[in-house]
Design an enzyme around this catalytic site. Structure first.
Site, PDB file in Angstrom:
ATOM      1  N   ALA A  65       0.863  -1.176   0.000  1.00  0.00           N
ATOM      2  CA  ALA A  65       0.000   0.000   0.000  1.00  0.00           C
ATOM      3  C   ALA A  65       0.905   1.233   0.000  1.00  0.00           C
ATOM      4  O   ALA A  65       2.070   1.155   0.403  1.00  0.00           O
ATOM      5  CB  ALA A  65      -0.888  -0.019   1.225  1.00  0.00           C
ATOM      6  N   GLY A 110       0.760  -4.967   0.943  1.00  0.00           N
ATOM      7  CA  GLY A 110      -0.499  -5.019   0.187  1.00  0.00           C
ATOM      8  C   GLY A 110      -0.351  -5.728  -1.150  1.00  0.00           C
ATOM      9  O   GLY A 110      -1.326  -6.241  -1.701  1.00  0.00           O
ATOM     10  N   GLU A 113      -0.720  -9.249  -0.393  1.00  0.00           N
ATOM     11  CA  GLU A 113      -2.142  -9.479  -0.087  1.00  0.00           C
ATOM     12  C   GLU A 113      -2.966  -9.536  -1.377  1.00  0.00           C
ATOM     13  O   GLU A 113      -3.926 -10.297  -1.481  1.00  0.00           O
ATOM     14  CB  GLU A 113      -2.627  -8.377   0.866  1.00  0.00           C
ATOM     15  CG  GLU A 113      -1.917  -8.517   2.213  1.00  0.00           C
ATOM     16  CD  GLU A 113      -2.132  -7.357   3.162  1.00  0.00           C
ATOM     17  OE1 GLU A 113      -1.757  -6.222   2.799  1.00  0.00           O
ATOM     18  OE2 GLU A 113      -2.688  -7.578   4.245  1.00  0.00           O
ATOM     19  N   GLU A 133       5.201  -4.894   7.142  1.00  0.00           N
ATOM     20  CA  GLU A 133       4.450  -3.845   7.848  1.00  0.00           C
ATOM     21  C   GLU A 133       4.996  -3.524   9.240  1.00  0.00           C
ATOM     22  O   GLU A 133       4.980  -2.362   9.651  1.00  0.00           O
ATOM     23  CB  GLU A 133       2.958  -4.228   7.960  1.00  0.00           C
ATOM     24  CG  GLU A 133       2.175  -4.111   6.670  1.00  0.00           C
ATOM     25  CD  GLU A 133       2.232  -5.343   5.778  1.00  0.00           C
ATOM     26  OE1 GLU A 133       3.043  -6.250   6.065  1.00  0.00           O
ATOM     27  OE2 GLU A 133       1.466  -5.402   4.803  1.00  0.00           O
TER      28      GLU A 133
END
Ligand code: CAA
Length: 255
Positions: A65, A110, A113, A133
């Site tokens: 992200a 992300g 993911e 993260e």
């Protein structure tokens, strides 16, 4: 769509590229919005049986992200962001088409993911995987605390999530994160697609629904959203993300 490139390469197969190579295809809100709208559109394309997702450029699939966008979020904004990412990735997971992730280069946070929401993952020798993260003072927020353990088992999932180190494609293959390593993941994804599209299309859709049925019931995504949001408004998150933008290692205090 500024941050996506879509090409239908045959009647039944399409290739979607996440297109922000300058920022290693990291997912900002605009890109997530575009993916969301794109999914609503291709859902209506009954001729499309297989969607291949990859990253533009040779450096990254998706490097996570967008940290610069998350940096100043408060916990309410972070909650919305995580909810939205989860909504989009759930759409991918339950799309009535086979989705193949062709993972080129970095596949982090992300990005991992996103790959975990795909049905099949093909990597190359230069792919790198990780959930970094915790180095940013946060946790995964687009489903990894749930999907990763289903794919690689709870022990390995905890190792990747707690330590945050990257692994190479050989290890990713060994732990079941990757289905295959090849020189050209998109080319191989097309080969696999060409096999899938020769099978009974209704059978493929029913098989996906059936495999996902109990799997979906066990995904506590709402709980992940809550835990993700809890990390925001903290000194750890501020320091972690500030350190990233300053290109230095974060220094977390004892808590
Ligand atoms: N968010 C925002 N920008 C990013 C980014 C990200 N996730 N990843 C890379 N970029 C940007 C960099 O800031 C840089 O931009 P500038 O040129 O403006 O400085 C550009 O992309 C190129 O990246 P680097 O210069 O860092 O390239 P590198 O080859 O030196 O390093 C890398 C590559 C190791 C992948 C490094 O970019 C990196 O560590 N990226 C962040 C990876 C990460 O932590 N991902 C998880 C994000 S959090 C998340 O995803 C939460 C969630 O679950 C929802």
């Amino acid at each position: 769509m500024d941050n996506l490139i879509y090409e239908k390469i045959s009647n039944h197969v399409g290739v979607l590229k996440i297109n922000r190579p300058k920022y290693l295809n990291s997912l900002n809100i605009k890109t997530l919005n575009e993916i969301n709208m794109f999914l609503d559109e291709i859902k209506k394309d009954n001729d499309l049986y297989v969607l291949i997702i990859t990253g533009e450029g040779d450096k990254a699939f998706v490097a996570g992200a967008d940290i610069k966008e998350m940096k100043d979020m408060n916990s309410i904004e972070a909650m919305e962001f995580s909810k939205f990412g989860n909504k989009v990735f759930k759409k991918i997971e339950n799309l009535e088409k086979v989705v193949i992730g062709a993972v080129n280069g970095y596949c982090l946070g992300g990005g991992m993911e996103l790959a975990l929401s795909c049905d099949i993952r093909i990597g190359s020798n230069n792919s790198k995987f990780g959930q970094p993260e915790v180095s940013l003072g946060i946790i995964p927020g687009f489903g990894a605390t749930q999907r990763l353990l289903n794919v690689i088992g709870i022990g390995k999932a905890k190792e990747l999530i707690f330590i945050g180190d990257m692994i190479d494609s050989k290890e990713a293959l060994n732990i079941g994160l990757l289905n295959k390593i090849v020189d050209n993941p998109v080319e191989e994804a097309i080969n696999i697609s060409n096999k899938i599209i020769q099978k009974g299309p209704i059978a493929i859709k029913q098989a996906k629904k059936s495999v996902n049925f109990s799997y979906n019931k066990n995904l506590a995504l709402d709980y992940e959203v809550e835990c993700f949001a809890n990390c925001f408004n903290t000194e750890d998150q501020k320091e972690g993300m500030e350190a990233f933008t300053q290109k230095r290692k974060a220094e977390f205090e004892n808590r």
